[in-house]
Design an enzyme around this catalytic site. Structure first.
Site: not given
Ligand code: GCO
Length: 497
Positions: A223, A404
């Site tokens: 990200e 994710e």
């Molecule tokens: C993000 C990260 C994760 C977060 C998840 C929840 O996407 O910010 O990769 O570390 O914990 O997304 O917010």
């Protein structure tokens, strides 16, 4: 720099001001009208016109035979052991220890104590039936100061973890950078310094040498957009800056670092695959005005195309560059050859989907759907379909993995030792149904990772939000399968929802 750039989405913070406001009041139009106009103008995915269609539990949807059912974590969020075995300090150590930066002053010093308990956690992954586990490697465990010789004890931890995954028949997927930059590199300028991209490539080469083809899939930068937006625009993530001009120079250097790491892997002759991990947000106009459509287009540039276009087509989007302006630090920081490096051929693209964005005529954001405990997250499963199909339509048949997807729920451990997180089951089933439809419509999606395996340190939110399939009782570090974990185990066993 335009107003839009400065007001542009600050993930995890910006929507809280409107939290109690009815959707229709925020949008100034009826919800039905918004659905029709918003999606028609923004997104060709037609399932999006009826967001309820994906949810029926009565329809059985089978996934491809070799589908990679997974779960994800990241180093700083679960490992703890902040000072063990020669680990150096990261920007998240210093940030979270600064009073007022995280909820309740929480830090990742202990987190889910995974560094000590990894063997137990590996057994839990096996019990869950995981086929793929996505984790991240802590740069300051490998190079405590961000440069120089490798810390063998740090590498050994990840060797043990990767071996343990193979022993249990689980495919490792390792992210090289999930935000825990060595503090020493921040002290020399952090991601504003072009040199840090080259230090990242050196670190990546050390990790590739040590773990080699034991890791079949590598992800470069997690990200980059969140580093840009939360680390350098809103400042509520490390390193806590509020500097739009610096933010987009950081975006360029993160993209450059990604490309250099791809080159470092190729230089080893490895057969492992590699790609970036982007959090993508489908953007929809909040009303049917021309202004909203134009503002949405630019939002999409900043949210999605800035990263996708540079990595996959070798150019930054013209509208974003024009909005930043020729004198911006980013535009001045792009050197000849950078975009060739950034667009080095990749093997797969990791997509992280949490929320859609609705953009108003004045360039603000609006709420259209109920949110989770995370106020920035509107629950909209068809956004998953829209973003996956859009990537395939616009960028071709590159293999995709969802690395994710998930939500925080108000989980409570009962006296009987159960956690009834039915909201998580509904959320995951609906998003998997959308992913299933995307596969049926031709998207080459090969795996799906729930965020997250375990409850963990949710950055500025500390330990208050629980995102795991597995409950962590922090005082005892006891792990308990939530109801959703039992459900997900059955999904994996059935290869179907
Ligand atoms: C993000 C990260 C994760 C977060 C998840 C929840 O996407 O910010 O990769 O570390 O914990 O997304 O917010």
């Amino acid at each position: 720099m335009s107003i839009l750039t400065r007001r542009h989405l600050l993930r995890r913070a910006a929507l809280s001001a409107t939290a109690a406001t009815p959707v229709s009041a925020v949008l100034g139009v009826s919800a039905a009208a918004t659905t029709a106009t918003g999606l028609a103008a923004c997104q060709p995915g037609d399932s999006a016109a009826d967001p309820a269609t994906a949810t029926s539990p009565d329809i059985r949807r089978s996934f491809p035979p070799d589908f990679g059912w997974g779960a994800a974590t990241s180093a700083y969020q679960i490992e703890g052991a902040a000072k063990e075995d020669g680990r150096g300090e990261s920007i998240w150590d210093s940030f979270s220890r600064t009073p007022g930066r995280t909820r309740n002053g929480d830090t990742g010093d202990v987190a889910a104590d995974h560094y000590q308990r990894y063997a137990e956690d590996l057994d839990l992954m096996r019990d869950l039936g995981l086929r793929s586990y996505r984790f991240s490697i802590s740069w300051p465990r490998i190079q405590p100061d961000g440069t120089g010789a490798a810390n063998q004890r740090g590498l050994d931890f990840y060797r043990r973890l990767v071996d343990g995954l193979h022993e249990r028949g689980i495919a490792p997927m390792a992210t090289l950078f999930h935000w825990d930059l060595p503090q020493s590199l921040q002290d020399t300028g952090g991601w504003e310094s072009r040199d840090v991209a080259y230090r990242f490539a050196d670190y990546a080469a050390i990790v590739f040498d040590a773990l080699g083809e034991r890791v079949p899939v590598w992800l470069t930068i997690n990200e980059p957009k969140t580093v840009v937006q939360n680390g350098y625009l809103s400042g509520h993530h490390a390193p806590g800056r509020q500097d739009p001009d610096a933010a987009y120079l950081v975006a360029h250097h993160l993209q450059l670092a990604h490309g250099l790491a791809v080159g470092a892997l190729r230089a080893t002759g490895s057969n492992s695959r590699i790609g970036p991990a982007f959090n993508l947000h489908p953007c929809y106009p909040a009303d049917d005005s021309t202004e909203a459509a134009e503002a949405t287009r630019l939002y999409d540039g900043y949210e999605n195309r800035l990263y996708l276009d540079s990595a996959l087509t070798g150019s930054y989007p013209e509208d974003v560059l024009a909005d930043l302006g020729p004198n911006s630090r980013m535009v001045r920081g792009i050197r000849d050859g950078d975009l060739e490096i950034i667009s080095s051929p990749i093997d797969l693209l990791a997509v992280q989907y949490y929320t859609p964005i609705y953009v108003t005529a004045s360039g603000g954001m609006a709420r259209r759907w109920p949110t989770s405990e995370a106020q920035w997250q509107q629950i909209y499963p068809d956004g998953m379909y829209d973003i996956l199909t859009r990537v395939t339509r616009d960028y071709g048949q590159i293999p995709l993995t969802v690395t994710e997807n998930g939500l925080p729920t108000p989980d409570v451990l009962s006296a009987e030792g159960t956690v009834e997180d039915h909201g998580r089951i509904t959320f995951l089933r609906d998003h998997l149904a959308a992913a299933h439809q995307a596969i049926a419509d031709g998207v080459p999606l090969e795996s799906f990772h729930v965020w997250s395996l375990l409850d963990n340190f949710e950055w500025a939110e500390g330990y208050e939000q629980r995102w795991g399939l597995i409950y962590v009782d922090y005082p005892t570090q006891r792990r308990v399968f939530k109801r959703s974990a039992h459900w997900y185990r059955q999904v994996i066993a059935d290869n179907a929802i």
